[in-house]
Design a protein around this motif. Structure first.
Motif, PDB file in Angstrom:
ATOM      1  N   GLN A   1       0.529  11.387   3.820  1.00 55.78           N
ATOM      2  CA  GLN A   1       0.195  11.960   5.117  1.00 55.78           C
ATOM      3  C   GLN A   1       0.560  13.430   5.146  1.00 55.78           C
ATOM      4  OE1 GLN A   1       2.372  10.237   8.408  1.00 55.78           O
ATOM      5  NE2 GLN A   1       0.832  10.826   9.900  1.00 55.78           N
ATOM      6  N   LEU A  44       4.257   7.232   2.271  1.00 57.19           N
ATOM      7  CA  LEU A  44       4.631   6.024   2.994  1.00 57.19           C
ATOM      8  C   LEU A  44       4.240   4.792   2.191  1.00 57.19           C
ATOM      9  CD1 LEU A  44       3.095   7.182   6.376  1.00 57.19           C
ATOM     10  CD2 LEU A  44       5.520   6.755   6.064  1.00 57.19           C
ATOM     11  N   LEU A  84      -4.895   6.458   2.525  1.00 57.64           N
ATOM     12  CA  LEU A  84      -4.575   5.447   1.527  1.00 57.64           C
ATOM     13  C   LEU A  84      -4.701   6.020   0.114  1.00 57.64           C
ATOM     14  CD1 LEU A  84      -3.987   2.394   1.009  1.00 57.64           C
ATOM     15  CD2 LEU A  84      -6.453   2.144   0.707  1.00 57.64           C
ATOM     16  N   TYR A 136       0.555   5.342   1.049  1.00 56.22           N
ATOM     17  CA  TYR A 136      -0.221   6.326   1.784  1.00 56.22           C
ATOM     18  C   TYR A 136       0.421   7.702   1.612  1.00 56.22           C
ATOM     19  CZ  TYR A 136      -2.236   2.404   4.457  1.00 56.22           C
ATOM     20  OH  TYR A 136      -2.874   1.244   4.838  1.00 56.22           O
ATOM     21  N   GLN A 195       0.822  -1.197   0.000  1.00 53.33           N
ATOM     22  CA  GLN A 195       0.000   0.000   0.000  1.00 53.33           C
ATOM     23  C   GLN A 195       0.865   1.259   0.000  1.00 53.33           C
ATOM     24  OE1 GLN A 195      -2.617  -1.922   3.217  1.00 53.33           O
ATOM     25  NE2 GLN A 195      -1.318  -3.124   1.875  1.00 53.33           N
ATOM     26  N   PRO A 245      -2.312   8.901   8.054  1.00 60.13           N
ATOM     27  CA  PRO A 245      -2.027   8.504   6.665  1.00 60.13           C
ATOM     28  C   PRO A 245      -3.325   8.233   5.907  1.00 60.13           C
ATOM     29  CG  PRO A 245      -0.665   7.274   8.219  1.00 60.13           C
ATOM     30  CD  PRO A 245      -1.697   7.985   9.022  1.00 60.13           C
TER      31      PRO A 245
END
Lengths: 112, 115
Positions: free
Chosen positions: A37, A88, A45, A35, A33, A43
């Motif tokens: 932020q 991330l 998605l 993310y 995944q 975070p």
């Protein structure tokens, strides 16, 4: 223990430039995944990739999962100041109730 | 939006005091997680739950305990807060994907400062 190495750690570019963020591991993940932020928030998605070699596009963002499911990349075309944030990657080794392993993140700053 | 709220959003406490953080979800998800986020370490799993009264430790569980007496609530307790527990704490739920597998969605976080 699965480890995810994310690079670069920091990236500062001008509006309109392209960039790529990498997420690498020696472990195989069942899914990965990405993310984004922003300061003071959780975070959010962006995408989940589950198939080796998979490519997903989200407007100017292109995500790729490596054929061996050990690495992934995020490419942003014509970056805009609104793309600024911490990106991330996180990998999962299971399909239900799995624990995520996170990379340390890439702090992207897009200057006007 | 995965219907996750966290409370409090900000807290300042003193070393040695107990602290409880609450995570509440409205979508009846089975799996819930507590993470902490620190510079240079990214997000690290503290504890997780796979159902009411079913919990397990993550990679940084020392000094923390959790409880889940209802599906919608997952509590994280610092029994005796230390300065090293100053951090931002995130709760997450796991939601299934249409094509199989699942992904995690995060709450807005709790900023904890231990003096």
């Amino acid at each position: 223990t699965q480890l995810l190495e994310q690079s670069p750690q920091f990236l500062s570019i001008q509006e309109g430039e392209n960039l790529t963020v990498y997420c690498n591991s020696s472990s195989v993940f069942s899914s990965l995944q990405w993310y984004r932020q922003e300061p003071g928030e959780g975070p959010v998605l962006l995408v989940t990739v589950v198939t080796g070699g998979e490519v997903k596009k989200l407007k100017r963002l292109t995500f790729q999962f490596g054929d061996a499911r050990k690495d992934s990349s995020l490419h942003i075309t014509a970056a805009q100041p609104g793309d600024t944030g911490l990106y991330l990657c996180a990998g999962s080794v299971g399909t239900s109730g799995s624990r995520l392993t996170f990379g340390e993140g890439t702090q992207l700053t897009v200057n006007p | 939006d995965a219907g996750i709220t966290q409370s409090p959003r900000h807290k300042v406490t003193e070393t040695g005091t107990p602290v409880t953080l609450r995570c509440h979800q409205t979508e009846n998800h089975r799996y819930m997680y507590w993470y902490r986020q620190d510079p240079g370490h990214g997000l690290r799993l503290i504890h997780y739950s796979y159902g009411v009264k079913d919990t397990d430790k993550g990679e940084v569980s020392d000094g923390y305990s959790v409880s889940r007496s209802k599906t919608e609530d997952f509590l994280l307790t610092l029994e005796s807060a230390t300065s090293s527990q100053t951090s931002v704490y995130f709760c997450a739920i796991a939601r299934g994907l249409a094509g199989g597998g699942e992904t995690q969605y995060f709450g807005p976080g709790t900023r904890l400062l231990v003096l």
